[in-house]
Design an enzyme around this catalytic site. Structure first.
Site, short mmCIF file in Angstrom:
data_model
loop_
_atom_site.label_atom_id
_atom_site.label_comp_id
_atom_site.label_asym_id
_atom_site.label_seq_id
_atom_site.Cartn_x
_atom_site.Cartn_y
_atom_site.Cartn_z
CB CYS A 108 -17.05 -6.63 -2.96
SG CYS A 108 -17.78 -5.42 -1.85
N GLY B 8 -2.07 -7.20 -1.68
CA GLY B 8 -2.28 -7.43 -0.26
C GLY B 8 -1.08 -7.07 0.58
NE ARG C 217 -5.51 -2.30 3.22
CZ ARG C 217 -5.41 -3.36 4.00
NH1 ARG C 217 -6.05 -3.37 5.15
NH2 ARG C 217 -4.69 -4.40 3.63
C1 LIG Z 1 -11.82 1.49 1.05
C2 LIG Z 1 -11.61 0.28 0.20
C3 LIG Z 1 -12.42 0.07 -0.91
C4 LIG Z 1 -12.24 -1.06 -1.73
N1 LIG Z 1 -13.02 -1.20 -2.84
C5 LIG Z 1 -12.75 -2.21 -3.71
C6 LIG Z 1 -13.42 -2.29 -4.97
O1 LIG Z 1 -14.26 -1.45 -5.33
N2 LIG Z 1 -13.11 -3.33 -5.79
C7 LIG Z 1 -12.17 -4.28 -5.44
O2 LIG Z 1 -11.92 -5.20 -6.21
N3 LIG Z 1 -11.51 -4.22 -4.27
C8 LIG Z 1 -11.76 -3.20 -3.42
N4 LIG Z 1 -11.02 -3.09 -2.27
C9 LIG Z 1 -9.92 -4.05 -2.01
C10 LIG Z 1 -8.59 -3.53 -2.57
O3 LIG Z 1 -8.64 -3.42 -3.98
C11 LIG Z 1 -7.42 -4.46 -2.17
O4 LIG Z 1 -7.68 -5.73 -2.70
C12 LIG Z 1 -7.23 -4.57 -0.65
O5 LIG Z 1 -7.30 -3.29 -0.05
C13 LIG Z 1 -5.90 -5.24 -0.31
O6 LIG Z 1 -4.81 -4.51 -0.83
P1 LIG Z 1 -3.91 -3.52 0.10
O7 LIG Z 1 -3.38 -4.38 1.24
O8 LIG Z 1 -2.82 -3.05 -0.80
O9 LIG Z 1 -4.81 -2.45 0.60
C14 LIG Z 1 -11.23 -1.99 -1.42
C15 LIG Z 1 -10.40 -1.77 -0.30
C16 LIG Z 1 -10.57 -0.66 0.49
C17 LIG Z 1 -9.65 -0.45 1.67
#
Ligand SMILES: Cc1cc2nc3c(=O)[nH]c(=O)nc-3n(C[C@H](O)[C@H](O)[C@H](O)COP(=O)(O)O)c2cc1C
Length: 299
Positions: free
Chosen positions: A89, A190, A214
């Site tokens: 985070c 990612g 996302r």
């Molecule tokens: C709105 C939002 C909230 C997130 N909250 C968390 C969370 O509570 N715990 C966590 O480990 N990662 C959190 N993340 C990160 C995501 O789990 C992920 O690692 C990151 O979005 C990259 O993956 P993506 O490119 O598929 O979105 C959050 C991301 C977003 C966009």
């Protein structure tokens, strides 16, 4: 393919919809360990789940090993099928408390947490890390090796650093580096938008699984092995709306409904203009009416 934990998004209704679309093992959004141990009502509500979601891991945010261990014991007693430690985070007020991605900067503190949590957790104990803190502390491999030595069962890697937050391109080579450094399963995360990206990530990194964040917003069918047509999508959205209204407290339900309907409306003709009126709706029926009008007009 797994649904990534996302605070304020991946609550029980959305997780169950993702599972019904084909998502694998689920993870709760981050839960503040201190608030859990203090039995904070809001955090207790965030930890709620539906039985059909299992297996479900619960993710903890914290920095004090004993508090994390106590929170983990309570979550397992309440039915969690595993505990995941948030080491990614990037939010300023979280890292200021030494939590989330700040744990990447402090390998010694991380080891103490791994050791204490490993003793406390009976089921799978996993961690979710970033590539590092910033471009000077790129230590995902070091943290992964320490975690493996302390008995952590699996590691999810979102390879951006804390400094990168969510900007730029996720450097998948960091995932490959972690895969090569440890024998335990590594889940890559990612910038995966669809099944083709997921396959590319697996091929490029050798990761054991892929996690999508996302790209699942407004599109939980991203987890489906087959094409999902417009009618099937409408059924999924209706199911999601029903679950939100049935299982979340009224005020939370309205906030969640508006947020998810706005995501589902992305790309529909007129959605940019209609979005503010979705958010201004003061009741669920009105928000749904605006959304389904947009949906029908898109035919
Ligand atoms: C709105 C939002 C909230 C997130 N909250 C968390 C969370 O509570 N715990 C966590 O480990 N990662 C959190 N993340 C990160 C995501 O789990 C992920 O690692 C990151 O979005 C990259 O993956 P993506 O490119 O598929 O979105 C959050 C991301 C977003 C966009």
């Amino acid at each position: 393919m797994r649904l990534a934990p996302m605070a304020g998004v991946t609550n029980a209704p959305f997780r169950l919809v993702a599972r019904e679309c084909g998502a694998g093992r689920l993870t709760s959004e981050e839960l503040d360990a201190t608030a859990l141990v203090r039995d904070n009502a809001q955090t207790r509500a965030l930890a709620a789940y539906l039985p059909e979601e299992r297996p479900l891991a619960m993710q903890l945010l914290g920095a004090d090993p004993d508090v994390l261990a106590e929170a983990a014991r309570r979550l397992e007693a309440a039915g969690a099928d595993g505990i995941d430690l948030n080491m990614g985070c990037p939010v300023a007020k979280i890292v200021a408390k030494g939590q989330g991605a700040a744990l990447m900067r402090d390998p010694l503190a991380a080891v103490m947490i791994f050791r204490t949590l490993r003793k406390a957790v009976t089921g799978p104990f996993t961690i979710k890390i970033r590539g590092g803190w910033d471009d000077r502390i790129l230590n995902a491999v070091e943290i992964a090796k320490l975690a493996e030595a302390e008995g952590v069962d699996a590691i999810t890697v979102h390879p951006r650093t804390r400094a990168q937050q969510y900007t730029g391109v996720a450097p998948w080579d960091v995932i490959a580096d972690v895969v090569h450094a440890v024998a335990i399963p590594v889940i890559g995360n990612g910038d995966v938008r669809d099944r083709d990206d997921a396959r590319r990530m697996r091929e490029a990194t050798g990761c054991a699984g892929v996690m999508i964040g996302r790209a699942a917003l407004g599109a939980p069918w991203v987890f489906s092995a087959t094409a999902v047509d417009r009618d099937a999508r409408a059924r999924i959205i209706r199911r999601h709306v029903e679950l939100i209204l049935a299982h979340l407290p009224e005020r939370t339900a309205l906030v969640q409904l508006k947020k998810h309907l706005a995501w589902y409306s992305t790309g529909l003709p007129g959605s940019a203009q209609a979005r503010p009126s979705i958010f201004e709706s003061t009741d669920a029926a009105r928000a749904q009416q605006i959304f389904w009008t947009l949906w029908s007009n898109a035919r």
